[in-house]
Design a protein around this motif. Sequence first.
Motif, PDB file in Angstrom:
ATOM      1  N   TYR A   1       4.952  17.541  -3.465  1.00  0.00           N
ATOM      2  CA  TYR A   1       4.806  16.098  -3.594  1.00  0.00           C
ATOM      3  C   TYR A   1       5.923  15.356  -2.863  1.00  0.00           C
ATOM      4  CZ  TYR A   1       0.758  15.960  -6.647  1.00  0.00           C
ATOM      5  OH  TYR A   1      -0.512  16.037  -7.121  1.00  0.00           O
ATOM      6  N   LYS A   2       7.066  15.996  -2.749  1.00  0.00           N
ATOM      7  CA  LYS A   2       8.137  15.382  -1.963  1.00  0.00           C
ATOM      8  C   LYS A   2       7.706  15.234  -0.516  1.00  0.00           C
ATOM      9  CE  LYS A   2      13.100  15.731  -1.043  1.00  0.00           C
ATOM     10  NZ  LYS A   2      14.325  16.536  -1.251  1.00  0.00           N
ATOM     11  N   GLU A   3       7.050  16.280  -0.023  1.00  0.00           N
ATOM     12  CA  GLU A   3       6.533  16.236   1.359  1.00  0.00           C
ATOM     13  C   GLU A   3       5.447  15.172   1.497  1.00  0.00           C
ATOM     14  OE1 GLU A   3       5.209  20.120   2.321  1.00  0.00           O
ATOM     15  OE2 GLU A   3       7.216  21.029   2.328  1.00  0.00           O
ATOM     16  N   LYS A   4       4.567  15.103   0.466  1.00  0.00           N
ATOM     17  CA  LYS A   4       3.486  14.109   0.514  1.00  0.00           C
ATOM     18  C   LYS A   4       4.048  12.688   0.522  1.00  0.00           C
ATOM     19  CE  LYS A   4      -0.132  16.831  -1.799  1.00  0.00           C
ATOM     20  NZ  LYS A   4      -1.012  16.897  -2.989  1.00  0.00           N
TER      21      LYS A   4
ATOM     22  N   SER B   1       0.818  -1.217   0.000  1.00  0.00           N
ATOM     23  CA  SER B   1       0.000   0.000   0.000  1.00  0.00           C
ATOM     24  C   SER B   1       0.850   1.264   0.000  1.00  0.00           C
ATOM     25  CB  SER B   1      -0.939   0.003   1.208  1.00  0.00           C
ATOM     26  OG  SER B   1      -0.197  -0.086   2.421  1.00  0.00           O
ATOM     27  N   ARG B   2       2.001   1.256   0.692  1.00  0.00           N
ATOM     28  CA  ARG B   2       2.855   2.443   0.745  1.00  0.00           C
ATOM     29  C   ARG B   2       3.476   2.718  -0.629  1.00  0.00           C
ATOM     30  NH1 ARG B   2       8.103   4.232   1.791  1.00  0.00           N
ATOM     31  NH2 ARG B   2       8.135   6.197   2.977  1.00  0.00           N
ATOM     32  N   LYS B   3       4.055   1.673  -1.253  1.00  0.00           N
ATOM     33  CA  LYS B   3       4.650   1.845  -2.576  1.00  0.00           C
ATOM     34  C   LYS B   3       3.601   2.268  -3.600  1.00  0.00           C
ATOM     35  CE  LYS B   3       8.583  -1.311  -2.106  1.00  0.00           C
ATOM     36  NZ  LYS B   3       9.207  -2.548  -2.617  1.00  0.00           N
ATOM     37  N   LEU B   4       2.369   1.707  -3.463  1.00  0.00           N
ATOM     38  CA  LEU B   4       1.289   2.065  -4.365  1.00  0.00           C
ATOM     39  C   LEU B   4       0.924   3.538  -4.231  1.00  0.00           C
ATOM     40  CD1 LEU B   4      -0.805   1.148  -6.451  1.00  0.00           C
ATOM     41  CD2 LEU B   4      -2.334   0.571  -4.541  1.00  0.00           C
TER      42      LEU B   4
ATOM     43  N   ASN C   1       1.341   6.382  -7.092  1.00  0.00           N
ATOM     44  CA  ASN C   1       0.226   7.220  -7.545  1.00  0.00           C
ATOM     45  C   ASN C   1       0.564   8.700  -7.424  1.00  0.00           C
ATOM     46  OD1 ASN C   1      -1.337   5.000  -8.171  1.00  0.00           O
ATOM     47  ND2 ASN C   1      -2.317   4.916  -6.149  1.00  0.00           N
ATOM     48  N   LEU C   2       1.240   9.057  -6.302  1.00  0.00           N
ATOM     49  CA  LEU C   2       1.652  10.458  -6.127  1.00  0.00           C
ATOM     50  C   LEU C   2       2.639  10.877  -7.219  1.00  0.00           C
ATOM     51  CD1 LEU C   2       2.100  10.595  -2.229  1.00  0.00           C
ATOM     52  CD2 LEU C   2       0.390  11.832  -3.578  1.00  0.00           C
ATOM     53  N   LYS C   3       3.563   9.992  -7.556  1.00  0.00           N
ATOM     54  CA  LYS C   3       4.528  10.304  -8.624  1.00  0.00           C
ATOM     55  C   LYS C   3       3.837  10.456  -9.975  1.00  0.00           C
ATOM     56  CE  LYS C   3       8.665   8.234  -6.545  1.00  0.00           C
ATOM     57  NZ  LYS C   3       9.681   7.155  -6.659  1.00  0.00           N
ATOM     58  N   LYS C   4       2.822   9.610 -10.219  1.00  0.00           N
ATOM     59  CA  LYS C   4       2.068   9.723 -11.470  1.00  0.00           C
ATOM     60  C   LYS C   4       1.339  11.063 -11.540  1.00  0.00           C
ATOM     61  CE  LYS C   4       1.280   4.789 -12.275  1.00  0.00           C
ATOM     62  NZ  LYS C   4       0.268   3.702 -12.296  1.00  0.00           N
ATOM     63  N   GLU C   5       0.736  11.448 -10.401  1.00  0.00           N
ATOM     64  CA  GLU C   5       0.055  12.751 -10.349  1.00  0.00           C
ATOM     65  C   GLU C   5       1.033  13.888 -10.636  1.00  0.00           C
ATOM     66  OE1 GLU C   5      -2.060  13.463  -6.750  1.00  0.00           O
ATOM     67  OE2 GLU C   5      -3.158  11.569  -6.851  1.00  0.00           O
TER      68      GLU C   5
END
Length: 614
Positions: free
Chosen positions: A338-341, A119-122, A126-130
Amino acid sequence: MSTNETKKVLQTEVDYSKKVLEVKNLKKHFYIGAGKTKITNRAVDDVTFDIYKREVFGLVGESGCGKTTTGRTIINLYKPTDGDIYLNGRRIGAGIATQVSNIAKIKKDLKQNILNLDSRKLAISNLKKELNSKLADIAYQKRIKARDLKEQVAVVKQDIEHYHTQVFNTKNVYTLDVESIKYKFTLDKTELLDLTINKSQNEQDNELAIAKTKFNKKLEGLKESAALDKEVIQQRIADLKTEYEHEVKEIHAKFKDLIVASEAARVHKSTVKQLITDKKNQMKKDLAARKEQFEKDMNAISKPNYEAVKQKISALNLAHKVEVAALNEQAKTLKAQYKEKIVAVPKVVVNETEKAQIAEKIAMLKQTAKAEIEVQKAEIVKIKEIYKGSDSTVSAGDMQMIFQDPISSLNPRMTVKEIIGEGLTVQGISSKDEIDKKVKEVLRLVGLAPEYATRYPHEFSGGQRQRIGIARALIMNPTMIIADEPISALDVSIRAQVINLLTHLKEELDLTILFIAHDLSVVRFFCDRIAVMYAGKIVELASSEDLFKNPIHPYTKSLLSAIPQPDPDYEKGRKRTSYNPRQHDYRHDKPAMREVSKDHFVYLNQQEFDALKK
């Protein structure tokens, strides 16, 4: 009607219960360059059609639409990129693009499925895709702004470009006029100098010089002769001198009165010199006047304000830099957010049992993916084996091609017999007598004398060369022929002969023909069904009668509007219909071949199909 006549009629009818050729999702792509600069040319892009027993199937379209590439791919001169080709139920060609794409998708899905187990890698993925999606939008905005800047700078520079164009044209016209004035003076000067010359005297001098040259050459030959006695040589020299003196007197007598008359008409050199001086002065005046006019024309051209243009361009560049800097800052902020997220995504603690379960699931996913990939790889091997198996050899005899150019398709270093019989040799027939017999038979069949077998292609007319190409195809006793524009390089009268020959051979040999052409007036009366191609795709497919009576696709209407008619009154009012592919909106609603009426298919999206039904 007799039984034989009934049988013949039935043999010429199309048997729609038996497919001879099946083309399914055929693609042929050509690649230019490599890496990021690689360009894909989709010459044939997802083409599907069937051809039935004794049918003449027409494939039409403008040059470059993919007709010839389709034919060459079907007969395996080109290897298909994707799709399948079946001849008489045997698979004779196929591409591997679908299998390669499937393998890539399996690997991608495997990676995603493994990612879904963590779940963490997923969440991080997803954040990287965004982030990448938003950065791509920013990059797109930067490209748009760069394009807008280029257009705005071009508009600002228009005055300068216009000024330079005017200056260039003015200077060019001035240079041409100056050369014209000088050239006119040269012609006038030459004409005036000719008035001081006694032309008859010049002609007399030329004829005397020629007579003297001839006399000297003959005299030299006599002096160097070793075969004659000295007395004989002296006598001949004396005779030659007498002959020469007589010729000189005749020339003088011929030009005597002419020289006197020409001398009376000759203008004195001093007079001509004065006339030339006057012409020269006039030329100088004309040049001065033209120069004055040129300077006026140059002064009349308004110069642009270079400084103002420079300032405008600087302002545009500055504004562009500010906009780009703002977008770069926006991208920088997004990356930081996004780095923070990503850092804030909570870590998931799993026990040993859960780890073992995840490992087991990953192993199962990999095993399943591997099995699926092996299936695709096996299909690729199977496709590659098609071209090595016996079916490929059999199909080479069952399907033959008549090429478009009757000159370049025949080897100029081979005789007609060698050209036509080459296919038999490739198939393993080595008997010289058998090859000779079959070559003579097929030459008679296409209307050529058997004696032509020993000649070379350059000894024949265009229509005869095309008949040789047809004979080369027929000697293999094929069930199907691909005729690639067999009449486009021929005169109108010879075209009719070749079409009549193909019609006769179709009936006599029970042939099926794929007829590739761009001459719609010929296709209309020769083909049973017609497929219209545009940009590598079939956009309309129907019977010949239905297509000409009820064309539906805009491109088909455009093609039909270009057909000339032997009627002057009709031609005066004929209006061409132009086709613009941008009239279709296929961004979201994708098109497909849809049956708009019985056996009439058109390349439409759902919205166009619904509008057509209404």
